[in-house]
Design an enzyme around this catalytic site. Structure first.
Site, PDB file in Angstrom:
ATOM      1  N   HIS A  97       4.546   2.326   5.167  1.00  0.00           N
ATOM      2  CA  HIS A  97       4.876   3.075   6.382  1.00  0.00           C
ATOM      3  C   HIS A  97       5.647   2.179   7.356  1.00  0.00           C
ATOM      4  O   HIS A  97       5.585   0.950   7.270  1.00  0.00           O
ATOM      5  CB  HIS A  97       3.600   3.592   7.043  1.00  0.00           C
ATOM      6  CG  HIS A  97       2.654   2.476   7.363  1.00  0.00           C
ATOM      7  ND1 HIS A  97       2.862   1.618   8.411  1.00  0.00           N
ATOM      8  CD2 HIS A  97       1.548   2.042   6.719  1.00  0.00           C
ATOM      9  CE1 HIS A  97       1.907   0.712   8.407  1.00  0.00           C
ATOM     10  NE2 HIS A  97       1.093   0.941   7.393  1.00  0.00           N
ATOM     11  N   ASP A 379       0.585  -1.694   2.994  1.00  0.00           N
ATOM     12  CA  ASP A 379       0.732  -3.077   2.498  1.00  0.00           C
ATOM     13  C   ASP A 379      -0.241  -3.329   1.344  1.00  0.00           C
ATOM     14  O   ASP A 379       0.113  -3.986   0.369  1.00  0.00           O
ATOM     15  CB  ASP A 379       0.535  -4.098   3.635  1.00  0.00           C
ATOM     16  CG  ASP A 379      -0.801  -3.961   4.355  1.00  0.00           C
ATOM     17  OD1 ASP A 379      -1.536  -2.993   4.097  1.00  0.00           O
ATOM     18  OD2 ASP A 379      -1.121  -4.836   5.177  1.00  0.00           O
TER      19      ASP A 379
END
Ligand SMILES: *[C@@H]1O[C@H](CO)[C@@H](O)[C@H](O)[C@H]1NC(C)=O
Ligand SMILES: *[C@@H]1O[C@H](CO)[C@@H](O)[C@H](O)[C@H]1NC(C)=O
Length: 480
Positions: A97, A379
């Site tokens: 994102h 991540d």
């Protein structure tokens, strides 16, 4: 000659660091005085590396700014490069994102004032931002698998909520989308003009920031953003492991990895001292401050040019930031060496890699569905995939990072397919463990798709070092 090139490289690096340092002063983040003794002497990095005596250093602030990924002029990218007799067959995109508000607050401080509404004439700009806002504000109908339907389609709070995507995050993905559109649709005609919903495969975790990032990317990517052709599936697991998430050995690797992390932190007295100082400033126990993961919030301050928080006891400052960030870099270095994270990653990334090669295999058979797959993730999704592929040197996934698998067909030998792997626009195919010595063994310019298949079906488990040759065995190995 070599020496000279190296010297020029160092000179360029020095210039870059000087620029970064200048822009930081411009950003008002460098503290005016650094009177504290001791703290700065050991960790202090020279802004200008001495080209004769010093190797290029990893500068914590430079690394942090790369992580921010502040939108600027269009970047160069290597996506879509192949010899002319190759045809692009399918593309599989993993994104993190975009820029978001912190997930944690620094206790007892005012949280950074960042506006999460979208305003087309506020920086950072994007030519498609206004149309994006207007399209999203009309609502979607039912384009998502439950429970995604309950999420807002774009960020919209005057003071960001925790973890909310910011305008920067939206712009980062509009840019990603537009870049991929120019390459994959305009240049390589990946989708036919009358493309349909079947040709896309879209999946996101259940956070508003991942759904919104995916929408922004698609809005930049698709020639006509039509809700009827969009269907996002919901992925409950950040590993995207769908029905294959149960894997006890993976969890054991993770526990050992976390233990390693903990021990490394204990060894770093300067880090402990820094946490202690910061805890004193905000007036909470050191343990509580550390548990609040202050680096996440400090990065937000840095990325948004908002000065670090102050209390009547003093200010959190750049030296604190540098110590924590430097430790993070050191932690990543040790993580590569100790390989526990690699074990975790090989098992954690297997299901999604297996799914991806399945999708690619169907495309090699001439099926026309799912030619473009988008996984909107975190991540903690991208890191294990990178590590499992052998790309352990890759940087920690920045905001709006993109990892792309391209599948190509050789028009001269239609049964032969090749893959390319790109991370943030850089071709890393020949750094992966399944293709790194390809050039030594083969004159072919591209990495054969079979290499990736063999890796996912077998070599991933060989790399774990046991005798397992499949996922289920490897996940349940006794006596690990
Ligand atoms: C950063 O913020 C300061 C004020 O706090 C402002 O003067 C400066 O122009 C800002 N820099 C950028 C690049 O926006
Ligand atoms: C791998 O993918 C195949 C289909 O392509 C599927 O049958 C198999 O169950 C998958 N294995 C794992 C462990 O996900």
């Amino acid at each position: 000659m070599l020496f000279r090139n190296r010297f020029l490289l160092l000179l360029a690096l020095a210039a870059l660091l000087a620029f970064v340092s200048l822009s930081l002063q411009f950003f008002h983040l460098i503290p005016v005085s650094t009177a504290k003794n001791g703290v700065s002497s050991k960790s202090r990095k020279r802004i200008m590396p001495d080209p004769v005596t010093e190797p290029p250093v990893t500068d914590p602030v430079y690394e942090a700014l790369l992580y921010c990924n502040i939108p600027s002029v269009a970047e160069r990218s290597m996506e879509g490069h192949a010899p002319h007799h190759f045809k692009l067959v399918s593309v599989h995109v993993f994104i993190r994102h975009g820029d978001r508000y912190p997930l944690y607050v620094i206790p007892k401080t005012k949280r950074p004032e960042i506006d999460c509404t979208l305003v087309a004439n506020r920086k950072p700009y994007h030519p498609k931002l206004e149309a994006f806002i207007s399209h999203m504000s009309k609502g979607s109908g039912a384009s998502f698998e439950s429970p995604l339907n309950s999420l807002p389609l774009y960020p919209n709070h005057p003071l960001c909520e925790m973890g909310e995507l910011t305008q920067t995050g939206v712009v980062q993905h509009l840019q990603n989308g537009q870049l991929l559109r120019d390459i994959y649709l305009k240049k390589h005609k990946l989708l036919p003009n009358d493309w349909s919903a079947d040709q896309l495969y879209l999946e996101t975790t259940g956070k508003s920031r991942t759904l919104q990032s995916g929408l922004a990317l698609l809005y930049g990517f698709l020639p006509d953003f039509d809700w009827k052709k969009i269907y996002f599936r919901h992925q409950p697991s950040a590993l995207f492991c769908s029905g294959s998430c149960y894997c006890p050995v993976r969890n054991q690797y993770l526990e050992k990895e976390q233990r390693r992390q903990y021990l490394l932190r204990l060894k770093n007295s300067q880090l402990e001292k820094t946490y202690g100082e910061m805890a004193k400033i905000v007036d909470v126990p050191t343990k509580q401050l550390r548990a609040a993961n202050p680096i996440d919030s400090m990065l937000c301050h840095l990325c948004h040019n908002v000065s670090f928080p102050c209390t009547r006891n003093g200010c959190v400052d750049m030296e604190h930031f540098k110590v924590i960030k430097t430790h993070q870099i050191e932690d990543e270095r040790e993580r590569r060496e100790k390989k526990l994270y690699l074990g975790y990653s090989l098992l954690g990334a297997h299901p999604i890699l297996n799914q991806t090669i399945g999708r690619m295999q169907r495309a090699t058979e001439g099926r026309k569905e799912e030619l473009f797959a988008l996984y909107s993730a975190h991540d903690v999704t991208l890191s294990p995939v990178l590590s499992a592929l052998g790309l352990s040197e890759a940087r920690f996934p920045r905001f709006a990072a993109r990892l792309i698998f391209e599948l190509w067909q050789d028009r001269e030998k239609p049964n032969e397919h090749s893959v390319r792997i790109l991370y943030n626009g850089v071709d890393v195919t020949f750094h992966t463990s399944f293709c790194q010595d390809h050039h030594k063994r083969s004159p072919k310019p591209m990495c054969p798709f079979e290499n990736l298949v063999r890796f996912v079906k077998r070599d991933m488990f060989v790399a774990l070092g046991g005798s397992s040759t499949n996922y289920d065995d490897a996940c349940h190995r006794e006596g690990f």
